[in-house]
Design an enzyme around this catalytic site. Structure first.
Site, PDB file in Angstrom:
ATOM      1  N   GLY A 144      46.261  32.178  41.768  1.00  0.00           N
ATOM      2  CA  GLY A 144      45.046  31.810  41.057  1.00  0.00           C
ATOM      3  C   GLY A 144      45.354  31.039  39.789  1.00  0.00           C
ATOM      4  N   ALA A 145      46.435  30.239  39.814  1.00  0.00           N
ATOM      5  CA  ALA A 145      46.918  29.572  38.608  1.00  0.00           C
ATOM      6  C   ALA A 145      45.985  28.482  38.106  1.00  0.00           C
ATOM      7  CB  ALA A 145      48.306  28.982  38.859  1.00  0.00           C
TER       8      ALA A 145
ATOM      9  N   GLY B  36      42.723  28.945  37.982  1.00  0.00           N
ATOM     10  CA  GLY B  36      41.498  29.622  37.564  1.00  0.00           C
ATOM     11  C   GLY B  36      41.386  29.785  36.063  1.00  0.00           C
TER      12      GLY B  36
ATOM     13  N   LEU C 247      41.155  32.499  34.048  1.00  0.00           N
ATOM     14  CA  LEU C 247      42.008  33.472  33.366  1.00  0.00           C
ATOM     15  C   LEU C 247      43.412  32.922  33.147  1.00  0.00           C
ATOM     16  CD1 LEU C 247      42.476  36.307  32.209  1.00  0.00           C
ATOM     17  CD2 LEU C 247      43.058  37.063  34.524  1.00  0.00           C
ATOM     18  N   ALA C 248      43.967  32.277  34.159  1.00  0.00           N
ATOM     19  CA  ALA C 248      45.318  31.720  34.020  1.00  0.00           C
ATOM     20  C   ALA C 248      45.347  30.633  32.961  1.00  0.00           C
ATOM     21  CB  ALA C 248      45.789  31.172  35.364  1.00  0.00           C
ATOM     22  N   ARG C 249      44.343  29.769  32.961  1.00  0.00           N
ATOM     23  CA  ARG C 249      44.315  28.663  32.011  1.00  0.00           C
ATOM     24  C   ARG C 249      44.007  29.136  30.597  1.00  0.00           C
ATOM     25  NH1 ARG C 249      39.961  26.235  33.000  1.00  0.00           N
ATOM     26  NH2 ARG C 249      40.429  24.269  31.906  1.00  0.00           N
TER      27      ARG C 249
ATOM     28  N   GLU D 204      29.228  42.484  22.126  1.00  0.00           N
ATOM     29  CA  GLU D 204      29.446  41.058  22.338  1.00  0.00           C
ATOM     30  C   GLU D 204      28.174  40.292  21.990  1.00  0.00           C
ATOM     31  OE1 GLU D 204      31.939  40.152  26.024  1.00  0.00           O
ATOM     32  OE2 GLU D 204      31.011  42.058  26.561  1.00  0.00           O
TER      33      GLU D 204
ATOM     34  N   HIS E  36      37.783  49.744  30.288  1.00  0.00           N
ATOM     35  CA  HIS E  36      38.152  49.513  28.886  1.00  0.00           C
ATOM     36  C   HIS E  36      37.814  50.706  27.998  1.00  0.00           C
ATOM     37  CE1 HIS E  36      39.074  45.547  30.056  1.00  0.00           C
ATOM     38  NE2 HIS E  36      37.879  45.011  29.917  1.00  0.00           N
TER      39      HIS E  36
END
EC number: 1.1.1.49
Length: 482
Positions: A17-18, A20, A22-24, A216, A240
């Site tokens: 998933g590079a 996507g 989250l990765a970026r 948030e 969390h």
């Protein structure tokens, strides 16, 4: 102050998933910073993997653009990018088929740690684990990193655990919760267990109540399709906030070893009292002058999913029986803040008279935006004219205490390096995940049985009025969200 950097051993890290978000946004910038700090060795290699057809150069361009977009002024310079990109490869792979797996196998080394980061949707966790096993990519030094959501309920969590266990042992599975990588969360353990000051007071005899707040200002945004199927309970409380609760309430482990810490967290989850309907408030934000309502953002006019939740939780053990824990989290609230506030009981007798102003001692652990800790204590107000009391804050922000020039590692920086080291202390164990779902599922089932609907609240507020009543009935009040 200069942070101590301990390099890790050479490794091959594959990010499924590079391409996507989250990765970026998080994973690749974190790795670049660790390389810049000298923690990622020159022999370390990163392989991006996704179904998108990209050349190695195209992938580098995409990552470079992500650095500029998400890191801003702290983005790496051209020289650092060039060095980092020498260690960054890309492969096109089909998680559900056979394409690309043999190519991936040929690029991996046998004499280093192999880590596979599942930065993908949960529907692909099982197929990826199966693919790694089927194509012979699992070695004794293999680790997999699994992002949340880890299941949607107890049944699905157990099924996923069984799928992963078919190819990996528990010591190879790293269920990541980025909250546990935050510097302040780990400092909570240091404050509790490295100082004798608080431990004698850390119990129901001296603690009146505990508040855990994760607020948030943003709405669900582009996560609407996912969020409307999960809601605040599944998205935040089950993972969390449960982890924060466990770290606050756990007994001292016999050592700072992964299973010793996780054993104590598991005991807390098992000791949680069942939550009755009157102890829960669900909310859903409406629309404002310039903001869409929750229902509009998820494109479901009759959505019954909560974007806000507040709970009163009890723990039935010797340390905490009788001390309530109040949890709340929501979107489109007044401010972005995450904190844990431990409010201590008043002294049994005031020698300063009944009319003396009195405010409780409160230890506040701030997770964001300004990481640090504050302890509120009573002192004499300076000046003549008698004994006048005033509450003041003993404040420690990491920026002030450690120096503004010191880079506090992002949670992903720490956690990914812990994966390479083989340190599971800050990762959830399978039985811990299942225990959390076993406690959560009856709460959700009760809503579905009674057709409970979320209470509306205005964007930019502190949540629904019913949440105020939840804590006011106990003679307490929520801390201001700011």
């Amino acid at each position: 102050m200069v942070a101590r950097v301990i390099p890790v051993e050479p490794f091959d890290l594959v990010i499924f998933g590079a391409t996507g978000d989250l990765a970026r946004r998080k994973i690749l910038p974190a790795l670049c910073r660790r390389y810049a700090e000298g923690q990622m060795p020159p022999e370390g290699r990163i392989i991006g993997a996704a179904r998108t057809e990209l050349s190695r150069e195209d992938f580098h361009t995409m990552v470079s653009e992500a650095f500029d977009e998400f890191l801003g002024a702290s983005a790496p310079d051209a020289a650092l990018r060039a060095e980092f990109f020498e260690r960054l490869d890309y492969i096109t792979i089909d998680a559900l088929g056979d394409d690309g797996w043999s190519d991936l196998s040929g690029r991996l080394r046998d004499d280093v740690v192999r880590a596979f980061y599942f930065s993908v949707g949960p529907s692909l966790f099982g197929p990826l684990a199966t693919g790694l096993g089927r194509f012979g990519l699992v070695t004794p030094e293999t680790r997999i990193v699994v992002e949340k959501p880890f299941g949607n309920d107890l049944e699905t969590a157990r099924a996923l655990n069984q799928t992963l266990a078919a190819h990996f042992n528990e010591t190879q599975i790293y269920r990541i919760d980025h909250y546990l990588g935050k510097e302040t969360v780990q400092n909570l353990m240091a404050v509790r267990f490295a100082n004798i000051l608080f431990e004698p007071l850390w119990n129901a005899r001296f603690v009146d109540h505990v508040q855990i707040t994760v607020a948030e200002t943003v709405g669900v945004g582009g996560r609407g399709a996912y969020y409307d199927k999960s809601g605040a309970m599944r998205d935040m409380v089950q993972n969390h906030m449960m982890q924060l609760l466990c770290l606050i309430a756990m007994e001292p482990p016999y050592s700072f070893e992964p299973d010793a810490v996780r054993d104590e967290k598991l005991k807390v989850i098992h000791a949680l009292d069942p939550v009755e309907p009157r102890q829960v408030v669900r909310g859903q934000y409406g629309g404002g002058a310039d903001t869409a309502s929750y229902a509009e953002e998820v494109e479901t006019p009759d959505s019954n999913t909560e974007s806000y939740i507040a709970l009163k939780v009890g723990i039935s053990n010797w340390r905490w029986k009788g001390t309530p824990f109040y949890l709340r989290t929501g979107k489109r609230l007044r401010a972005r803040t995450s904190e844990i506030a431990v409010t201590f009981r008043d002294p049994p007798h005031s020698i300063f008279g009944e009319d003396a102003p009195w405010k409780a001692n409160i230890l506040v652990i701030r997770l964001q935006p300004d990481e640090g800790m504050t302890l509120k204590v009573m002192i004499k107000e300076p000046g003549p004219g008698g004994m006048r009391l005033k509450d003041v804050a003993l404040d420690m922000s990491f920026a002030d205490a450690l120096g503004e020039d010191m880079h506090i590692p992002d949670a992903y920086e720490r956690l990914i390096m812990d994966v390479i080291r083989g340190n599971q202390t800050l990762f959830m164990r399978g039985d811990e995940v299942e225990a959390a779902w076993a406690w959560t599922d009856p709460i959700i089932a009760a809503w579905q049985k009674t057709a409970d609907t979320p209470k509306p609240y205005d964007p930019g507020s502190s949540g629904p009025d019913e949440a105020l009543k939840l804590i006011h009935l106990d003679g307490r009040s929520w801390r201001e969200i700011r």
